[in-house]
Design a protein around this motif. Structure first.
Motif, PDB file in Angstrom:
ATOM      1  N   PHE A  44      49.384  20.077  42.830  1.00 27.45           N
ATOM      2  CA  PHE A  44      48.318  21.057  42.595  1.00 27.45           C
ATOM      3  C   PHE A  44      47.152  20.506  41.794  1.00 27.45           C
ATOM      4  O   PHE A  44      46.283  21.254  41.362  1.00 27.45           O
ATOM      5  CB  PHE A  44      48.905  22.307  41.929  1.00 27.45           C
TER       6      PHE A  44
ATOM      7  N   ARG B 240      44.954  21.902  38.436  1.00 27.89           N
ATOM      8  CA  ARG B 240      45.230  23.312  38.130  1.00 27.89           C
ATOM      9  C   ARG B 240      46.347  23.484  37.106  1.00 27.89           C
ATOM     10  O   ARG B 240      46.344  24.423  36.333  1.00 27.89           O
ATOM     11  CB  ARG B 240      45.602  24.070  39.405  1.00 27.89           C
TER      12      ARG B 240
ATOM     13  N   TYR C  69      52.145  29.122  41.752  1.00 31.51           N
ATOM     14  CA  TYR C  69      52.105  29.425  43.185  1.00 31.51           C
ATOM     15  C   TYR C  69      51.338  30.712  43.461  1.00 31.51           C
ATOM     16  O   TYR C  69      50.804  30.895  44.540  1.00 31.51           O
ATOM     17  CB  TYR C  69      53.522  29.595  43.757  1.00 31.51           C
ATOM     18  N   ASP C  70      51.347  31.613  42.489  1.00 34.22           N
ATOM     19  CA  ASP C  70      50.786  32.933  42.775  1.00 34.22           C
ATOM     20  C   ASP C  70      49.478  33.223  42.027  1.00 34.22           C
ATOM     21  O   ASP C  70      49.053  34.356  41.939  1.00 34.22           O
ATOM     22  CB  ASP C  70      51.828  34.011  42.464  1.00 34.22           C
ATOM     23  N   THR C  71      48.885  32.192  41.457  1.00 33.84           N
ATOM     24  CA  THR C  71      47.594  32.396  40.795  1.00 33.84           C
ATOM     25  C   THR C  71      46.580  31.433  41.393  1.00 33.84           C
ATOM     26  O   THR C  71      46.952  30.455  42.040  1.00 33.84           O
ATOM     27  CB  THR C  71      47.676  32.126  39.275  1.00 33.84           C
ATOM     28  N   THR C  72      45.298  31.725  41.158  1.00 38.31           N
ATOM     29  CA  THR C  72      44.275  30.864  41.762  1.00 38.31           C
ATOM     30  C   THR C  72      43.576  29.965  40.742  1.00 38.31           C
ATOM     31  O   THR C  72      42.994  28.969  41.104  1.00 38.31           O
ATOM     32  CB  THR C  72      43.231  31.708  42.511  1.00 38.31           C
TER      33      THR C  72
ATOM     34  N   ASP D 119      49.865  36.779  37.712  1.00 39.39           N
ATOM     35  CA  ASP D 119      48.832  37.634  38.272  1.00 39.39           C
ATOM     36  C   ASP D 119      49.296  39.082  38.176  1.00 39.39           C
ATOM     37  O   ASP D 119      50.278  39.471  38.805  1.00 39.39           O
ATOM     38  CB  ASP D 119      48.579  37.252  39.725  1.00 39.39           C
TER      39      ASP D 119
ATOM     40  N   THR E 153      49.490  41.098  41.731  1.00 41.62           N
ATOM     41  CA  THR E 153      50.535  40.833  42.720  1.00 41.62           C
ATOM     42  C   THR E 153      51.933  40.969  42.124  1.00 41.62           C
ATOM     43  O   THR E 153      52.864  41.351  42.813  1.00 41.62           O
ATOM     44  CB  THR E 153      50.402  39.433  43.336  1.00 41.62           C
TER      45      THR E 153
ATOM     46  N   ASP F  41      46.492  25.831  49.748  1.00 36.80           N
ATOM     47  CA  ASP F  41      46.252  25.792  48.302  1.00 36.80           C
ATOM     48  C   ASP F  41      46.527  24.424  47.681  1.00 36.80           C
ATOM     49  O   ASP F  41      46.294  24.240  46.496  1.00 36.80           O
ATOM     50  CB  ASP F  41      47.053  26.881  47.584  1.00 36.80           C
ATOM     51  N   GLU F  42      47.009  23.467  48.462  1.00 34.24           N
ATOM     52  CA  GLU F  42      47.252  22.145  47.895  1.00 34.24           C
ATOM     53  C   GLU F  42      46.210  21.151  48.404  1.00 34.24           C
ATOM     54  O   GLU F  42      46.113  20.916  49.607  1.00 34.24           O
ATOM     55  CB  GLU F  42      48.650  21.660  48.274  1.00 34.24           C
ATOM     56  N   PRO F  43      45.447  20.538  47.485  1.00 28.88           N
ATOM     57  CA  PRO F  43      44.391  19.614  47.906  1.00 28.88           C
ATOM     58  C   PRO F  43      44.931  18.457  48.755  1.00 28.88           C
ATOM     59  O   PRO F  43      44.296  18.073  49.752  1.00 28.88           O
ATOM     60  CB  PRO F  43      43.826  19.077  46.585  1.00 28.88           C
TER      61      PRO F  43
ATOM     62  N   ASN G 189      42.625  29.394  49.165  1.00 31.87           N
ATOM     63  CA  ASN G 189      43.542  30.541  49.262  1.00 31.87           C
ATOM     64  C   ASN G 189      43.025  31.542  50.289  1.00 31.87           C
ATOM     65  O   ASN G 189      41.950  31.360  50.863  1.00 31.87           O
ATOM     66  CB  ASN G 189      43.691  31.220  47.893  1.00 31.87           C
TER      67      ASN G 189
ATOM     68  N   MET H 275      50.666  31.028  49.961  1.00 28.69           N
ATOM     69  CA  MET H 275      49.496  30.754  49.127  1.00 28.69           C
ATOM     70  C   MET H 275      49.430  31.797  48.023  1.00 28.69           C
ATOM     71  O   MET H 275      50.087  32.827  48.091  1.00 28.69           O
ATOM     72  CB  MET H 275      48.232  30.798  49.993  1.00 28.69           C
ATOM     73  N   PRO H 276      48.603  31.548  46.992  1.00 29.03           N
ATOM     74  CA  PRO H 276      48.538  32.508  45.896  1.00 29.03           C
ATOM     75  C   PRO H 276      48.091  33.900  46.362  1.00 29.03           C
ATOM     76  O   PRO H 276      47.258  34.017  47.252  1.00 29.03           O
ATOM     77  CB  PRO H 276      47.483  31.914  44.954  1.00 29.03           C
ATOM     78  N   LYS H 277      48.650  34.895  45.720  1.00 29.55           N
ATOM     79  CA  LYS H 277      48.294  36.303  45.904  1.00 29.55           C
ATOM     80  C   LYS H 277      48.580  36.856  47.297  1.00 29.55           C
ATOM     81  O   LYS H 277      49.365  37.778  47.440  1.00 29.55           O
ATOM     82  CB  LYS H 277      46.840  36.558  45.517  1.00 29.55           C
TER      83      LYS H 277
ATOM     84  N   ARG I 124      54.609  45.238  49.731  1.00 36.32           N
ATOM     85  CA  ARG I 124      53.202  45.561  49.512  1.00 36.32           C
ATOM     86  C   ARG I 124      52.426  45.621  50.823  1.00 36.32           C
ATOM     87  O   ARG I 124      52.879  45.121  51.853  1.00 36.32           O
ATOM     88  CB  ARG I 124      52.575  44.503  48.609  1.00 36.32           C
TER      89      ARG I 124
ATOM     90  N   ILE J 117      45.669  44.676  46.861  1.00 39.65           N
ATOM     91  CA  ILE J 117      47.109  44.561  47.140  1.00 39.65           C
ATOM     92  C   ILE J 117      47.772  45.837  46.629  1.00 39.65           C
ATOM     93  O   ILE J 117      47.716  46.141  45.442  1.00 39.65           O
ATOM     94  CB  ILE J 117      47.702  43.329  46.435  1.00 39.65           C
TER      95      ILE J 117
END
Lengths: 343, 246
Positions: free
Chosen positions: A220, A223, A257-260, A285, A288, B10-12, B36, B58-60, B141, B152
């Motif tokens: 990542f 981040r 994994y769940d944040t940006t 987050d 979510t 989400d992974e570069p 994302n 991916m996130p969210k 959700r 969401i």
């Protein structure tokens, strides 16, 4: 079985001798003794069989007592009836024996009561041993299932993504690729090896967590940052192997994994009067996480494992402060480093 | 002929692999890389790409949830490391997907398959998304778009769903949101332990019901905690009674 038969023969002889001394002849004494004691054997075995299939609970032992009285009375009346049939016309026998009934009843009661108590204790012990065995087995099964789930959860997704990162690095940054292959191998080896070990030093556990976090940092990029603060004397304390892994995975799952945005995951450990305190902190987050069930598999499996080990539910605490999730674990230490409790 | 391509992952490093694989194809022009699903929705609206490479986890919001938010989604080649549910969905609907790490050869195969396909018709992702909705993260959700914002909604916060032409209105304490979907989709996808279809046009969160009143002859209404009155049809009434254990 043999000592049982021998003592029975001895008892028959004793009764015969007692009756002989009261004035019966040898043959009358023998008949009386054999008939009454044979019936008593029957009654005692009946009691034993009942106990085998119906074991009274501790609060209904009175029932057992009543049963013994009923069966003894039955035995007494049956013996009396049978002897009447045999020596009905024998005035000599009748006059002597009629006076012995209280002592005969008392002895019969004591013998069948004694056997019942032995049977009760024996079957009770057997039942307890059985329950204990079942409990151990169930715990073993739970543990295996959890470990299996843990491995499954950890490996495929994480592993293939890590391999994909290595794949990306090979062309452009081969030195980094090589480094990551080594970290990944060392991490996997440590998780595989540890399942057999029971307790490890915190130092060792933290080392493999660091490997895991380093791999995630490569995946990542910028981040993820980590802060690991461990007291030097805490690192020497013991911890059940892989106890922290699910907690850190959980922190990564929600925090990374769940944040940006950028994410800081921190691990702290202190030694407080010989007990190990650990804290894992991660952002999450709010939006979510509200849609997700409970606290996730990671936390509940650690909770369960701590319960199996220490029979305590208060060793793991969680807290949320705005968008920060904190997990605190207290690990009681095994008393003797050589003879630690099984995990 | 040039095609516009988008990478959403989400992974570069994962994106750089796709970029590298794209090098032999000058006709495929990479217009943007997205981190994302949120960025993905924006970029798709802005660029109207011909093909997207889409990660699932991916996130969210997941890649599937992102697709749900787009009207007439472009062609998709999914890229994922490991995801049982996603793979089930792909298998069932014969959409091409790349399992990470993948080779240039495997990538080439996916591209030629797409080129064949793009000559014919636009693919429908509807069935795929329905299958993918069995994904555990989506079981909790619903993701909707309100203007430029993505919302969401946890299932337990929903009061009821109401059919509205081509849309379904999702009513919560915060207000109502529209999602382009059919009632029967939600009936299939939402867990029945929480929702019951009381009427052709209504599905109700059972935890929100306070009482059921008779209404006109042979009909009923379910009164919710919020005070809303939801019609219960003659067919819906016995179903509701059974699920509430009355």
């Amino acid at each position: 079985m043999i000592p049982f038969c021998i003592s029975w023969f001895i008892w028959i002889s004793v009764q015969q001798l007692a009756l002989y001394q009261m004035g019966l002849n040898w043959f009358e004494a023998l008949t009386d003794s054999v008939v009454s004691n044979s019936l008593l054997i029957y009654v005692s075995l009946l009691m034993f069989t009942i106990l085998r299939f119906y074991l009274p609970r501790t609060n209904s032992v009175l029932n057992l007592f009543i049963w013994v009285i009923i069966l003894t009375t039955g035995w007494f009346l049956a013996t009396d009836k049978l002897m009447d049939l045999i020596y009905n016309s024998n005035q000599h026998y009748q006059s002597i024996v009629k006076n012995t009934w209280p002592i005969r009843f008392a002895i019969g009661f004591l013998i069948s009561g004694g056997i019942s108590v032995i049977g009760y204790a024996y079957f009770n012990w057997q039942e307890r041993a059985e329950t204990e065995k079942k409990k151990t087995e169930a715990e073993q099964l739970t543990k295996e299932a959890e470990l299996y789930k843990l491995r499954q959860q950890l490996q495929p997704h994480f592993l293939f993504n890590a391999l994909n990162s290595i794949n990306a690095l090979i062309g452009s940054r081969p030195a980094e690729a090589r480094n990551m292959v080594q970290q990944l191998s060392e991490f996997l080896r440590s998780t595989l090896k540890k399942e057999e070990q029971q307790w490890v030093k915190l130092e060792e556990e933290v080392h493999s967590l660091q490997l895991y976090l380093e791999i995630e940092k490569v995946r990542f990029g910028h981040r993820l940052s980590t802060r690991i603060e461990m007291d030097a004397d805490a690192l020497q304390l013991q911890i059940p192997a892989l106890l922290l892994q699910p907690l850190v995975e959980n922190a990564i799952k929600f925090g990374l994994y769940d944040t940006t945005g950028d994410t800081l995951i921190s691990l702290k450990a202190i030694n407080e009067k010989g007990e190990l305190f650990i804290e894992v902190e991660n952002p999450f987050d709010v939006e979510t996480a509200a849609a997700q069930k409970g606290t996730g598999f990671g936390i509940s499996s650690v909770q369960r494992r701590l319960y199996l080990l220490f029979e305590r539910n208060d060793l793991l605490q969680t807290e949320t402060k705005e968008n920060i999730f904190i997990t605190r674990v207290k690990v009681p230490q095994p008393y003797l480093p050589g003879a630690v409790k099984k995990v | 002929m040039h095609y516009k391509v988008l990478i959403i992952d989400d992974e570069p490093l994962a994106r750089s692999v796709v970029k590298e694989c794209l090098q032999p194809y000058p006709q495929l022009q990479l217009v943007e890389e997205c981190n994302n699903g949120f960025e993905g929705v924006k970029a798709i609206q802005q660029h109207q790409p011909d093909l997207i490479f889409l990660d699932i986890q991916m996130p969210k919001i997941t890649g599937f949830e992102m697709l749900e938010l787009i009207e007439n989604p472009p062609h998709v080649i999914f890229t994922t490391a490991f995801d049982e549910y996603a793979m089930q969905a792909f298998e069932a609907h014969a959409i091409d997907y790349l399992l990470k790490p993948f080779s240039q050869q495997r990538f080439d195969k996916a591209i030629s398959k797409w080129m064949e396909l793009s000559k014919t018709t636009a693919t429908s992702t509807e069935q795929l998304l329905k299958e993918a909705a069995k994904h555990p993260s989506q079981q909790e959700r619903i993701v909707v778009k309100t203007g430029t914002k993505i919302k969401i909604i946890p299932l337990h916060e929903i009061h009821y769903l109401e059919a509205a032409d081509d849309y379904v209105k999702i009513v919560t304490a915060e207000g109502s949101f529209l999602k382009k979907q059919t009632m029967s989709y939600f009936e299939d996808v939402l867990s029945t332990s929480l929702f019951v279809r009381t009427h052709r046009s209504y599905m109700v969160n059972m935890q929100q019901i306070t009482r059921i009143d008779p209404y006109e002859k042979e009909n009923h209404v379910a009164v919710l905690k919020s005070g809303a009155k939801i019609p219960v049809s003659r067919a819906g009434y016995p179903r509701l009674k059974m699920l509430l254990g009355l």
